[in-house]
Each structure stands twice: as C-alpha cells, then as structure tokens.
Enzyme design. Structure first.
Site, PDB file in Angstrom:
ATOM      1  N   HIS A 190       0.657  -1.290  -0.251  1.00  8.54           N
ATOM      2  CA  HIS A 190      -0.051  -0.245  -0.006  1.00  8.54           C
ATOM      3  C   HIS A 190       0.847   1.125  -0.037  1.00  8.54           C
ATOM      4  O   HIS A 190       0.403   2.384  -0.219  1.00  8.54           O
ATOM      5  CB  HIS A 190      -0.842   0.128   1.378  1.00  8.54           C
ATOM      6  N   ASP A 239      -2.240   2.145  -4.506  1.00  4.22           N
ATOM      7  CA  ASP A 239      -3.447   2.533  -3.709  1.00  4.22           C
ATOM      8  C   ASP A 239      -4.626   1.708  -3.911  1.00  4.22           C
ATOM      9  O   ASP A 239      -4.604   0.713  -4.998  1.00  4.22           O
ATOM     10  CB  ASP A 239      -4.000   3.896  -4.312  1.00  4.22           C
TER      11      ASP A 239
END
Length: 503
Positions: free
Chosen positions: A474, A478
């Site tokens: 992450h 995204d």
C-alpha cells in the site's frame, strides 16, 4: 614475482562495486589479458583482465564482497614463482605427495554457489572416508539460502579425508575433503589416517565422530565438557543446537527463523516422543524473507471472484490441438499469466518496486511462479513473460517446475522477478491471503475452482468460480489501482478474447 590485481577505475561518480564472478581460482594458470573476474556496479558490469601471465595465488575479495576503487582483489604469481603458487597458497590445486611414484591427492573444494551467495551448509555426505570414488561421482550435498548444490568428485580415487563434516557452514572457497590416489586406498582407510571421521574427539570421551565446529566453539566458550552434551547429529555428533539446549540459561540459537521467546519447558514423557530436526537454510531464508516483508511493506489484500466458464471452454476446445502442435499441455497458468501481463500494463505500479525514496517502474514483466517443493517454497522466474505466447509460457512453467522439484534451479533462475503468481488451488485452497515476495509490490493468489450457484441474468445457474486475491504494498499501490488490476484480470479470464484484442 607477485602482481597485485586491483579494482580498476569504475567510471564517473562510481566509488564501489560488488565482486560478481571469479572466472579463475587459486592455482589456475592465467594468460595476459585473460578475464579474471567480473564486477558489478549500480550502472555497469566491469571485467577485470590479468595484467600478466602466471598463476592465481590468492583471492582476497570473494564473490559477493563490496570493494572500492583500487581495492586489492587478488594476487598473481608470475614466471618461475608460478609453479610454487599452487602448493603454497592455492587450496584448489592438487597437492603432490613427497614420493615421486605415489599418486597425487586432490582437494575437494566448494563449487561456485551463485551470485551473492557466500556460504553454504554441508547437509549430506554420500561417501565416507576410505570409500572409492569415480570422477564426477557425487560426494556430498550443500545447502545454500536458495538452492541445494551437489559436489562431484574432481578425480577418481579414494576419499582420504573429510574436512567439513555434515552440519558445517563453509564459505565459497573452503575445502570439503581430500581424494587420494587408488594406490593410497589402504592408507586412507587405515586407523592411522588423520581423517576427522575416524579421529577421536579431543576430551577423551572415546566417541569416534567429529562434532560440528560451531558446537566445539560454543562448548569452549561456555566451559562445557563434551560428555555433558547429548548429540543429535548423525552418529551422535554434537551440533550447535545441542549445546544451546544444554545451556538452559542461554537464549535459543540465533537463526533467521528463531522465535524471540525461549521454548517453554516440555514434560519428559512428551519430549521423548518429539523429533527435533534442524531447519534447512532454504527454510530459514523463507522464514526471514516473509517476516521481512511483513515488517517492511504495508501489505493489504483485495479480493474478487472470476467465472472460469469461458476460459475452461476455450481450453477444452483447443487443448488437444494445442498439445499436438506445441508438445505441451494447455493449462490455466498461461491464461492467468497473460491476464496479469495485460493488467500490469494498465496499472504499472503493481509491477514496480520501491528503492529508497524512488519508485522503479519496470517496462517488462519477469513473472515469478511460486512452486512448492519437498525442500520448501521457491519462486522460479519466467523472464519477459509479457512477450511470450501461450505455448512459450506453458513450456517455461513446465520446465521451471520440474527443475524446482528436482532441486536443480540456479540462483539466476530465481532472481529479478517483478510480479508473482501463487496457485494455492492445486492443494485445494478455496481462499487465502498471499504474502509479498520482496522487493515486489504485488502477488496474485489463485485458488480452487469450485462449482457454486450464481445469479446470471436473473437466473440461478451453476458456474465454476474461483476466488482471486491480490496482496499489494500500500506504500506504492493505492486501493483504486489494486482493485482496477484485479478487475482487469477477472475481465480477461471471463472473456479470453479480450487478450487477443488487447482490451
């Protein structure tokens, strides 16, 4: 006369390099300008030629070492001194006996282990001291962080000495044993031989096995008598773990996979029914890399499901023609590989990696295909998978999978992957969350194809469904990009014609 081999000028702003490969070993004859070794910098690969003719006397910087400009790499014996070099400083050279008619002895050395691998553990000796061996017959097996390496006999004769017993950790230039000539068989096998396997250990215990060097060191540091430690190694030899267990007040041995907390006391009747097996170096490395991935990356997993009806129908329709033409079976892995390559073009951050404060985007796909083996999980890499046809992908997967199961994969075949596919479905897994293979930023988890009732155009139908899981970093990917990637994979598999139309 001795000549020093030093790191050449590496180029503007480049101050250090890594020794990648030595093409010569101590004792080898070299000619002027013959390539001795190869250095890797962050920009280029540099070959180091020999400045003179002679014999390689000593390697100062081993493979994997980082060296600066003008650092000493090795020494070369020139001219008349070359003949003396092997006997004085070359562990790889054959040592001639004093008697002119007696057969020569040949040292058994650690073979080249691969890029960035500097040590290995001796796991198994197939021959014992006194055994006759043929040239190229397998003597022993070494375990590294990535692969197992078999060591063949460099010459025919008798195994006269084992200098690195099972359990010993050796570096890339270590001597493993000595092979004597056929005429020396009786002497090699006699009790007077100095072979470690036959020599009683110091301390007067009378046991005829050689303990692991690390265990000897640990016992000496702790002031332990050899008789106070119970050996669990082959033939009762003492390993480092045995010493650690004896020292109840000491922490557990520090291995990459060792738990932080000491093991709780175990009742004697339970302990008698336990079996303790030392983790292989491969298993230790797997544990360390997986834990490093959890500690470093911000791992998140997103899920979706794919209707495999169309992919299965296409495979069923063409599998016989495909195998007849290409000589390989048409499986589902080529569909998934193609679908992932297609999706990675649209969401390139899933195919990228973080390097410090930079994001490195890869304009190619080196696809890692996770494979379970008896030794543990390995991930062979199919290079430039995005440029391959279905047949080329299936052939590559089949060949890499066989080499993985046979333990024949090289280091190069498991490096450089940009994205990984893991198929837990072959073991019956219905749903799981795969863990990243650092430094990659994405891994796709495939699962079992399961018939389930689905609502199709307002009607309930039975469809072959598979859950897909994408674990991603992450920090760089995204949620929108991760979900988009997984949806594109789903769309390509539910309508394989999209792959042909590049949609």
């Amino acid at each position: 006369m001795t000549t020093e081999i030093r790191v050449p000028t590496l180029g503007e702003s480049v101050t250090e390099a890594t020794v990648a490969t030595w093409f010569k070993q101590p004792g080898d004859a070299v000619a002027v300008d013959e390539m001795l070794c190869e250095l890797e910098t962050d920009k280029v690969t540099v070959e180091v030629p020999s400045p003179a003719a002679g014999t390689m006397a000593e390697i100062v910087a081993a493979e994997g070492d980082t060296v600066g400009v003008d650092a000493l790499l090795a020494t070369l014996s020139e001219g008349a001194g070359a003949a003396a070099a092997p006997a004085a400083a070359a562990p790889a050279a054959a040592s001639a006996p004093a008697s002119g008619d007696a057969p020569a002895s040949v040292d058994v050395m650690v073979p080249t282990l691969g890029e960035s691998v500097t040590e290995a553990t001796v796991s198994t000796w197939f021959k014992a001291v006194g055994d006759s061996v043929a040239q190229d017959e397998m003597l022993c097996e070494l375990e590294t962080d990535k692969v197992s390496v078999e060591v063949p006999a460099p010459a025919a004769g008798v195994l006269a000495e084992i200098t690195a017993p099972e359990g010993t950790t050796v570096d890339a230039s270590a001597k493993l044993g000595v092979i004597g000539g056929a005429a020396g068989a009786a002497a090699a096998a006699s009790p007077a031989s100095a072979a470690p396997a036959a020599a009683p250990a110091a301390g007067g215990s009378g046991r005829d096995v050689e303990d692991a060097p690390s265990a000897k060191k640990a016992m000496a540091e702790a002031g332990l008598s050899r008789d106070a430690v119970t050996g669990t190694g082959r033939d009762g030899r003492i390993m480092k773990d045995d010493v650690a267990r004896t020292l109840t007040a000491a922490p557990a041995p520090a291995s990459p996979a060792a738990a932080a907390a000491p093991r709780a006391p175990v009742p004697a009747d339970d302990a008698a029914r336990e079996e303790r097996v030392k983790m292989t170096r491969l298993r230790q490395t797997i544990a360390k890399r997986l834990k490093d991935a959890q500690n470093t990356a911000a791992i998140l997993t997103t899920y979706n499901e794919v209707d495999m009806t169309e992919a299965m129908a296409l495979r069923s329709q063409y599998k016989d023609q495909f195998e007849k033409k290409h000589g390989v079976r048409l499986g589902f892995m080529s569909f998934f590989t193609k679908a992932c390559c297609h999706a990675l073009k649209e969401v390139p951050e899933v195919n990228a990696e973080i390097d410090g404060t930079d994001i490195v985007y890869k304009n190619f796909v080196h696809m890692g295909i996770a494979a379970g083996t008896p030794q543990g999980l390995v991930v062979p890499v199919i290079r430039d998978a995005d440029k391959m046809s279905f047949a080329e992908i299936e052939k590559a997967i089949g060949e890499k999978g066989k080499r993985a199961r046979d333990g024949k994969l090289s280091m190069a075949e498991m490096q450089g992957g940009t994205f990984t596919i893991s198929n837990g479905g072959v073991y019956g897994s219905l749903m799981s969350s795969p863990i990243l293979n650092p430094p990659q930023s994405g891994i796709l988890g495939m699962h079992k194809i399961q018939d389930r009732p689905m609502v199709i155009n307002g009607e309930i139908k039975i469809r072959p469904m598979m859950y897909l899981a994408l674990s991603y970093d992450h920090r760089i990917v995204d949620g929108k990009g991760a979900v988009t990637f997984l949806v594109r994979v789903k769309e390509a598999l539910e309508d394989p014609r999209r792959l042909l139309m590049d949609l």
